[in-house]
Design an enzyme around this catalytic site. Structure first.
Site, PDB file in Angstrom:
ATOM      1  CE  LYS A   1      -4.519   1.029   0.387  1.00  0.00           C
ATOM      2  NZ  LYS A   1      -5.532   0.451  -0.530  1.00  0.00           N
TER       3      LYS A   1
ATOM      4  CB  THR B   1      -3.248  -3.089  -0.120  1.00  0.00           C
ATOM      5  OG1 THR B   1      -4.445  -2.820  -0.856  1.00  0.00           O
ATOM      6  CG2 THR B   1      -2.328  -3.974  -0.947  1.00  0.00           C
TER       7      THR B   1
ATOM      8  CG  HIS C   1      21.865  24.817 -16.148  1.00  0.00           C
ATOM      9  ND1 HIS C   1      23.234  24.764 -16.006  1.00  0.00           N
ATOM     10  CD2 HIS C   1      21.478  23.552 -16.443  1.00  0.00           C
ATOM     11  CE1 HIS C   1      23.657  23.536 -16.203  1.00  0.00           C
ATOM     12  NE2 HIS C   1      22.613  22.775 -16.470  1.00  0.00           N
TER      13      HIS C   1
END
Length: 328
Positions: A45, A90, A286
């Protein structure tokens, strides 16, 4: 209706009939099972989110976490035969995490991850491996004129704290902690020169540039007895900032992102002896100087534009030699 349209309709009808017949046929695999093996089968899960409040009179303490828990069972019948008799749902795993937060509290995310792993290993004899990943939302207690507030907090994005604990049925837990999404920047004391050149190289050398990065740092503990996880995390966090920035009055020159990564790792390993291994990833953000000549203005590196992609990235894993010797 023209003959052409009738012909097209008949063709379409025959295609639909053929597809319906194909869909009704069960998928049959003729490959012998003995020619294949399952190397790893895990399930779990993810993104179990909760807020745990501890109330000590008027003073409240909070931990807001996101947990992921994965299990490996002693058989793979659910994969190979469709037999779910050993599968812990789960949803049950989610409920266990919430129940443990209620019953045990969350002193540190590392201890909470240990509690989760220990529960599954001790409660289910057919669970042979557990991995718990937890990250903590960076809430900090508000202060007013230097006085900590009893029950109010502010979200401070100084890096996300996370941990990962793995445990096998007959083994000791492996504990890792870390910092991610930590954004750092310094406007000078950084350069890049003396690098390899060939016909494809267009990058100019520089001894003065902006060093802007997003950092991921993960460290692994050795013997995890009586470790103050909060204290270690604070030391590592402070070491990252110190190694990146240098002294507050003059800073520290960085000849490359790679050297900055190494400086960070060396300081961490020097200050925390319980840490056996560190991994640092530094993603380069950058900034390019904007051309203001069309506006009749000079730009002495005062106005710059960030470029999100593409970006550079460097990674280094540093480990104590004694750990490698012990493994060998």
């Amino acid at each position: 209706m023209t003959p052409f349209i009738e012909q097209q309709q008949q063709l379409l009808f025959s295609v639909i009939q053929d597809s319906e017949v194909t869909m009704q046929r069960p998928a049959v695999c003729h490959l012998p099972k003995e020619d294949l093996e399952i190397l790893n089968a895990e399930y779990g899960k993810n993104m179990i989110k909760l807020l745990r409040i501890r109330r000590d009179g008027k003073k409240h303490c909070i931990k807001e976490v996101e947990a992921c828990v994965h299990l490996r069972l002693d058989s793979v019948n659910e994969y190979s035969q469709g037999d779910n008799s050993a599968v812990i749902p789960t949803d049950t795993m989610k409920n266990i995490v919430i129940a443990l937060a209620k019953c045990n509290g969350i002193e540190t995310i590392e201890q909470f991850a240990l509690d989760i792993c220990n529960h599954f290993i001790s409660s289910y004899c057919h669970v042979v491996y557990v991995k718990a990943y937890i990250q903590e939302a960076p809430w900090r207690r508000l202060e007013q004129n230097g006085v900590p507030h009893a029950h109010s907090f502010i979200f401070v994005p100084e890096g996300i704290r996370f941990c990962e604990v793995e445990r096998c049925q007959d083994g000791c837990p492996l504990i890792s902690s870390g910092i991610k999404d930590l954004k750092l920047k310094k406007t000078t004391q950084s350069g890049f020169e003396g690098f390899h050149r060939d016909k494809y190289t267009t990058l100019p050398e520089t001894t003065d540039r902006i060093l802007s990065a997003e950092l991921f740092c993960k460290w692994c503990y050795g013997e995890c007895q009586d470790v103050d996880f909060d204290c270690v995390w604070d030391i590592v966090h402070e070491s990252v900032l110190e190694a990146f920035a240098g002294p507050p009055d003059c800073g520290e020159y960085s000849p490359s992102y790679q050297k900055t990564v190494n400086d960070i790792q060396m300081l961490i390993m020097e200050r925390v002896l319980q840490i056996e291994e560190t991994e640092v990833i530094l993603n380069n953000i950058h900034y390019f100087v904007t051309d203001l000549k069309k506006l009749g203005l000079a730009n002495e590196k005062e106005v710059l534009v960030p470029v999100e992609a593409p970006y550079g990235s460097c990674t280094c894993v540093l480990r104590r030699k004694k750990c490698l010797e012990e493994q060998a």
